[in-house]
Design a protein around this motif. Structure first.
Motif, short mmCIF file in Angstrom:
data_model
loop_
_atom_site.label_atom_id
_atom_site.label_comp_id
_atom_site.label_asym_id
_atom_site.label_seq_id
_atom_site.Cartn_x
_atom_site.Cartn_y
_atom_site.Cartn_z
N LEU A 132 3.83 11.65 1.44
CA LEU A 132 2.86 11.45 1.03
C LEU A 132 2.11 10.50 1.38
O LEU A 132 0.71 10.68 1.37
N HIS A 136 -2.07 10.78 1.27
CA HIS A 136 -3.19 9.94 1.47
C HIS A 136 -4.18 10.19 2.63
O HIS A 136 -5.16 9.40 2.09
N THR A 204 -0.50 8.95 -5.84
CA THR A 204 0.52 8.68 -5.16
C THR A 204 1.95 8.82 -6.22
O THR A 204 3.14 8.87 -6.65
N ALA A 208 4.71 11.14 -4.73
CA ALA A 208 5.54 9.70 -4.21
C ALA A 208 6.97 11.00 -4.58
O ALA A 208 7.44 10.94 -5.80
N THR A 214 4.89 3.31 -4.22
CA THR A 214 4.29 1.77 -3.25
C THR A 214 3.76 0.74 -4.23
O THR A 214 4.57 0.74 -5.63
#
Length: 258
Positions: A132, A136, A204, A208, A214
């Motif tokens: 993850l 990002h 995400t 994830a 998150t």
């Protein structure tokens, strides 16, 4: 231009009125998000006491901090490589490759990233939040790259050439001249990368794994159970963090210019 002021105010209204409504009703004592009763901080207290909210917020901060650090370094290196060199063949292609994530729909980036990471996991058996963070980081690079490159293009080479004339090595010139002058652009790029990572949903949601929820994903899950003032309170805190980052950036840039 005739009508420009009207269009400008209409845009401001469309952009900020929803935020104002969200912030106002985050202080509403009533559970309803459309009926005002009295001022209260109960939903902020509930959000801070919610273990799920705290864990999701901490996960968002960790992922955003790591992504900001590495994406800002990569963006700075890319900006230096594309502005502090003579024009070369294929330079336009390089610009296009760096900025390509901005033009590709995010859902496409998310699906392709998911496919790549799934293949890596299958071959190596390695799992964890690193995937993850890597996703990002890659997505934030062009956001950090834009203000850093813009800052470099505004900087003249006079001081750097003067340093070279005084027998400074390339590293000394970069450390004592280029980097301090470039710092406002680096801070702007880092702030932009942090905010982009902090509120990302699509990538995400795809990348994830278990236990890597998150804050935006947590809010999205809570919305499916119905909107409550607690969600408004959490969203208001996110808005406050974003505003605070902008204010800090302006203060730092103002001091550097002096």
């Amino acid at each position: 231009m005739p009508g420009f002021k009207t269009v400008g105010w209409a845009c401001v209204f469309a952009l900020y009125m929803p935020l104002i409504v969200l912030i106002v009703f985050s202080f509403n004592d009533n559970r309803s998000v459309v009926k005002w009763t009295e001022f209260s901080l109960r939903w902020y207290a509930a959000a801070l006491e919610n273990e799920g909210t705290r864990n999701a917020a901490w996960m968002s901060v960790k992922v955003a901090a790591v992504a900001t650090f590495f994406s800002t370094i990569a963006a700075t290196m890319a900006a230096l490589a594309t502005t502090r060199t003579t024009a070369f063949r294929g330079q336009g292609l390089v610009y296009g490759i760096i900025n390509q994530p901005l033009m590709i729909p995010e859902i496409v980036t998310a699906i392709s990233t998911l496919s790549l990471f799934s293949l890596i996991k299958q071959l190596t058996g390695i799992t964890g939040v690193g995937y993850l963070m890597a996703a990002h980081t890659a997505f934030c690079i062009p956001f950090a790259y834009m203000p850093i490159r813009a800052r470099l293009e505004d900087m003249t080479l006079t001081l750097e050439q003067a340093g070279a004339d005084l027998y400074a090595t390339p590293w000394q010139t970069f450390r004592h001249i280029t980097l301090p002058l470039l710092m406002p652009g680096i801070l702007a790029g880092a702030m932009l990368a942090f905010v982009v990572s902090l509120d990302d949903v699509i990538i995400t949601l795809m990348v994830a794994g278990p236990g890597e929820t998150t804050l935006p994903i947590y809010i999205l899950g809570a919305l499916r159970r119905g909107i409550t003032p607690e969600i408004n309170a959490v969203s208001t805190i996110l808005v406050g963090v974003s505003v605070l980052l902008v204010l800090v950036l302006f203060l730092v840039q103002g001091k550097m210019k002096k």
